[in-house]
Design a protein around this motif. Structure first.
Motif, PDB file in Angstrom:
ATOM      1  N   PRO A   1       1.015  -0.910   0.521  1.00  0.00           N
ATOM      2  CA  PRO A   1       0.143  -0.011  -0.037  1.00  0.00           C
ATOM      3  C   PRO A   1       1.024   0.929   0.103  1.00  0.00           C
ATOM      4  CG  PRO A   1      -0.101  -0.827   2.246  1.00  0.00           C
ATOM      5  CD  PRO A   1       0.556  -1.856   1.510  1.00  0.00           C
ATOM      6  N   PHE A   2       0.680   2.318  -0.540  1.00  0.00           N
ATOM      7  CA  PHE A   2      -0.530   2.703  -0.873  1.00  0.00           C
ATOM      8  C   PHE A   2      -0.469   2.394  -2.597  1.00  0.00           C
ATOM      9  CE2 PHE A   2      -1.059   6.049   2.070  1.00  0.00           C
ATOM     10  CZ  PHE A   2      -1.133   5.112   3.418  1.00  0.00           C
TER      11      PHE A   2
ATOM     12  N   GLY B   1      -0.604   7.765  -4.183  1.00  0.00           N
ATOM     13  CA  GLY B   1      -0.377   9.134  -2.754  1.00  0.00           C
ATOM     14  C   GLY B   1      -1.495   9.905  -1.737  1.00  0.00           C
ATOM     15  N   VAL B   2      -1.525   9.526  -1.171  1.00  0.00           N
ATOM     16  CA  VAL B   2      -2.599  10.225   0.080  1.00  0.00           C
ATOM     17  C   VAL B   2      -2.280  10.872   1.180  1.00  0.00           C
ATOM     18  CG1 VAL B   2      -4.868   9.955   1.587  1.00  0.00           C
ATOM     19  CG2 VAL B   2      -3.915   8.169  -0.197  1.00  0.00           C
ATOM     20  N   LYS B   3      -2.762  12.749   0.779  1.00  0.00           N
ATOM     21  CA  LYS B   3      -1.529  13.442   1.686  1.00  0.00           C
ATOM     22  C   LYS B   3      -2.507  12.825   2.964  1.00  0.00           C
ATOM     23  CE  LYS B   3      -2.244  17.652  -1.395  1.00  0.00           C
ATOM     24  NZ  LYS B   3      -2.790  18.543  -0.760  1.00  0.00           N
ATOM     25  N   LEU B   4      -1.200  13.131   4.054  1.00  0.00           N
ATOM     26  CA  LEU B   4      -1.575  12.830   5.397  1.00  0.00           C
ATOM     27  C   LEU B   4      -2.706  13.571   6.245  1.00  0.00           C
ATOM     28  CD1 LEU B   4       2.716  12.595   5.860  1.00  0.00           C
ATOM     29  CD2 LEU B   4       1.424  10.774   7.235  1.00  0.00           C
ATOM     30  N   ASN B   5      -2.601  14.826   5.575  1.00  0.00           N
ATOM     31  CA  ASN B   5      -3.776  15.518   6.372  1.00  0.00           C
ATOM     32  C   ASN B   5      -4.881  14.976   5.992  1.00  0.00           C
ATOM     33  OD1 ASN B   5      -2.554  17.614   7.446  1.00  0.00           O
ATOM     34  ND2 ASN B   5      -2.729  19.076   6.056  1.00  0.00           N
ATOM     35  N   ALA B   6      -5.040  14.314   4.960  1.00  0.00           N
ATOM     36  CA  ALA B   6      -6.782  13.634   4.599  1.00  0.00           C
ATOM     37  C   ALA B   6      -6.831  12.226   4.459  1.00  0.00           C
ATOM     38  CB  ALA B   6      -6.469  13.534   2.983  1.00  0.00           C
ATOM     39  N   ILE B   7      -5.888  11.940   5.589  1.00  0.00           N
ATOM     40  CA  ILE B   7      -5.870  10.571   6.380  1.00  0.00           C
ATOM     41  C   ILE B   7      -5.910  11.152   7.929  1.00  0.00           C
ATOM     42  CG2 ILE B   7      -4.161   8.644   7.497  1.00  0.00           C
ATOM     43  CD1 ILE B   7      -2.501   8.856   5.272  1.00  0.00           C
ATOM     44  N   LYS B   8      -5.908  12.747   8.601  1.00  0.00           N
ATOM     45  CA  LYS B   8      -6.226  12.895   9.900  1.00  0.00           C
ATOM     46  C   LYS B   8      -6.890  12.364   9.692  1.00  0.00           C
ATOM     47  CE  LYS B   8      -5.254  16.561  12.607  1.00  0.00           C
ATOM     48  NZ  LYS B   8      -6.129  16.937  12.793  1.00  0.00           N
TER      49      LYS B   8
ATOM     50  N   ALA C   1      -9.187  10.423  10.102  1.00  0.00           N
ATOM     51  CA  ALA C   1      -9.458   9.596  12.080  1.00  0.00           C
ATOM     52  C   ALA C   1      -9.855  10.117  12.445  1.00  0.00           C
ATOM     53  CB  ALA C   1      -7.652   9.621  11.309  1.00  0.00           C
ATOM     54  N   ASP C   2      -9.726  12.052  12.303  1.00  0.00           N
ATOM     55  CA  ASP C   2     -10.523  12.434  13.152  1.00  0.00           C
ATOM     56  C   ASP C   2     -11.966  12.024  12.883  1.00  0.00           C
ATOM     57  OD1 ASP C   2      -8.635  13.389  14.321  1.00  0.00           O
ATOM     58  OD2 ASP C   2      -8.504  15.217  13.176  1.00  0.00           O
TER      59      ASP C   2
ATOM     60  N   GLU D   1     -14.286   9.912  12.409  1.00  0.00           N
ATOM     61  CA  GLU D   1     -14.634   8.258  12.944  1.00  0.00           C
ATOM     62  C   GLU D   1     -14.554   7.617  14.056  1.00  0.00           C
ATOM     63  OE1 GLU D   1     -11.805   5.078  11.311  1.00  0.00           O
ATOM     64  OE2 GLU D   1     -12.093   5.781   9.147  1.00  0.00           O
ATOM     65  N   GLU D   2     -13.235   9.492  14.726  1.00  0.00           N
ATOM     66  CA  GLU D   2     -14.210   9.726  16.512  1.00  0.00           C
ATOM     67  C   GLU D   2     -15.323  10.127  16.587  1.00  0.00           C
ATOM     68  OE1 GLU D   2     -10.355  11.151  18.109  1.00  0.00           O
ATOM     69  OE2 GLU D   2      -9.014   9.258  17.139  1.00  0.00           O
TER      70      GLU D   2
END
Lengths: 93, 388
Positions: free
Chosen positions: A75-76, A79-86, A89-90, A92-93
């Motif tokens: 994976p990946f 490419g996916v931006k770290l900000n997009a992953i963050k 993730a936020d 989902e909480e």
């Protein structure tokens, strides 16, 4: 054609002669080539050079193409931006 | 290297084709040892070496780690010339910036710097403002202070291992990749032979440099090594223009992050809930945790695209210091393992010390702190705390 002028991996600027040199040094699998010369580790992730590397290994060692292992895909797929992953993730909480 | 038949006998069999195994092979050969065979189950660097964060630092909290790291850096500075390498080991000494989050952590860092300085390591304590001068995109709101050592840095694990491999090969060392050790024969308390899936090699000396599988190799010889393995995950971004000189580490935020000379950012962290074992798979939780941590500590990095992630094994010892040792109960069995996540950066000294031990020479450093028997009947009271 001079193998020095045949570019196999555009992302990492690896020539056919570079592959031949590695074969002579004892590196004979895609995994090994990729670690020393970054073949297939650029932005295209071997989508351009992958088949060519496989083919050159087969030709050089006189092996059937099907017996030459492709490199380990990780994976990946793009490419996916770290900000997009963050942000995901936020959310989902 | 894989078309040759395995020899029937060898003077030394090294198990493991990572940087440690290759360094041990070269160091032995350089001191005149003949008939050395290196056995690797996959390809060179396929284990922890090729999966590590490519960092080299001297800022440790125990004396043994500091000395091993400092003398290894001195080798890395000359490695290209000493090993007559035609490639580039990419040793970039732009430092490690280690940030603390609390006054308590800063107090520990002060102790560390005192120890490091007493051993000749040029580290120093920095204020937040000073840290920001070195890494302008550092978010100083979430740190208390920092330490910096300018001679720490980055080294390419693949080409460094390749450099040892080529130099060792020129001195006559034989390498056998895609060859798996299945058992070790011990007769009358001494090493007798190594059995592999490609044949058996009779030998009096075996070196266990098997990284994540060091415990299992020890068991084959009947040697109990108190280590375990654990997956640590890591990711890499697209390459971009240079924006960060040093590696940035935080033990409390649980992150290390550096920009390689190639331009990509590499970052990793540990997971307290990771089960012991040999799994090296990639997880979503790592990505989630890493994206939060890195965007907190180094906000602009959030705009970079992740292009790959992977995992690798830390082989962890009770005091987080390596085991570079013989085995008192099995003559001819030697080991370099338990590096606890920093075997790559110590490889020059690993190779030097273990080769001296094998050849019966006086070691360049006292090795009590690295001996296998240091754990016997003792409770571990002092251990390395500076590990991500």
């Amino acid at each position: 054609m001079d193998p020095n002028n045949v570019i196999i991996c555009r992302c990492s600027d690896v020539s056919l002669q570079d592959l031949y040199d590695l074969f002579e040094e004892g590196y004979t699998t895609f995994e090994e080539l990729k670690r020393i010369k970054r073949v297939g580790m650029g932005p295209c992730q071997a989508n351009t050079c992958g088949k060519m590397v496989q083919w050159e290994i087969a030709k050089y060692f006189n092996k059937p193409l099907a017996s030459v292992e492709f490199h380990n895909m990780r994976p990946f797929t793009m490419g996916v931006k770290l900000n997009a992953i963050k942000e995901a993730a936020d959310d989902e909480e | 290297m894989k078309n040759k038949a395995l020899p029937n006998t060898a003077d030394v069999v090294i198990i493991g084709g990572g940087v440690s195994g290759c360094s041990i092979a070269w160091n032995l050969a350089k001191q005149g040892q003949k008939n050395i065979v290196v056995i690797e189950r996959e390809y060179l660097t396929s284990g922890a070496t090729g999966r590590c964060g490519a960092g080299v630092r001297q800022q440790w909290a125990t004396k043994a780690n500091c000395i091993l790291a400092k003398q290894s850096v001195e080798f890395f500075e000359q490695a290209q010339a000493i090993l007559e390498y035609d490639g580039d080991v990419e040793f970039k000494q732009e430092g490690y910036l280690i940030v603390s989050s609390t006054p308590e952590e800063t107090a520990q860092f002060k102790k560390n710097v005192r120890l490091q300085n007493s051993l000749g390591i040029p580290s120093k304590l920095l204020t937040k403002a000073e840290a920001k001068q070195i890494v302008p995109h550092l978010n100083t709101d979430v740190i208390d202070a920092a330490t910096f050592c300018g001679t720490d840095g980055h080294l390419n694990p693949f080409t460094m291992t390749d450099a040892y491999y080529k130099a060792a090969k020129r001195l006559g060392v034989s390498f056998y990749t895609y060859t798996t050790v299945e058992d070790i024969d011990v007769k009358n308390g001494a090493i007798h032979a190594v059995k592999t899936n490609k044949g058996t090699i009779k030998t009096d000396v075996v070196v266990n440099a098997a990284g994540g599988w060091a415990k299992e190799i020890g068991e084959m010889a009947g040697v109990d090594i108190p280590v375990f393995s654990e997956n640590h995950e890591i990711l890499v971004t697209e390459p971009v223009e240079k924006m960060q000189g040093p590696m940035v580490i935080s033990f409390s935020h649980n992150i290390y992050c550096q920009q390689t000379p190639h331009g990509a950012f590499i970052m990793g962290r540990g997971d307290k809930n990771m089960p012991k074992g040999h799994d090296v798979s990639s997880s979503w939780t790592f990505l989630d945790d890493m994206s939060k941590t890195v965007t907190t500590l180094l906000p602009p990095i959030g705009e970079l695209r992740v292009i790959r992630q992977w995992g690798g094994l830390y082989n962890i010892s009770p005091d987080h210091q390596p085991i570079i040792s013989d085995a008192k109960d099995v003559k001819g069995f030697y080991m370099a393992c338990g590096f606890s996540g920093h075997g790559f950066m110590l490889a020059p000294m690993t190779g030097l010390l273990l080769s001296e031990l094998i050849l019966g020479k006086t070691p360049s450093l006292p090795m009590e702190d690295m001996a296998l028997d240091r754990f016997e009947g003792k409770e571990i009271t002092e251990f390395e705390t500076s590990v991500v």
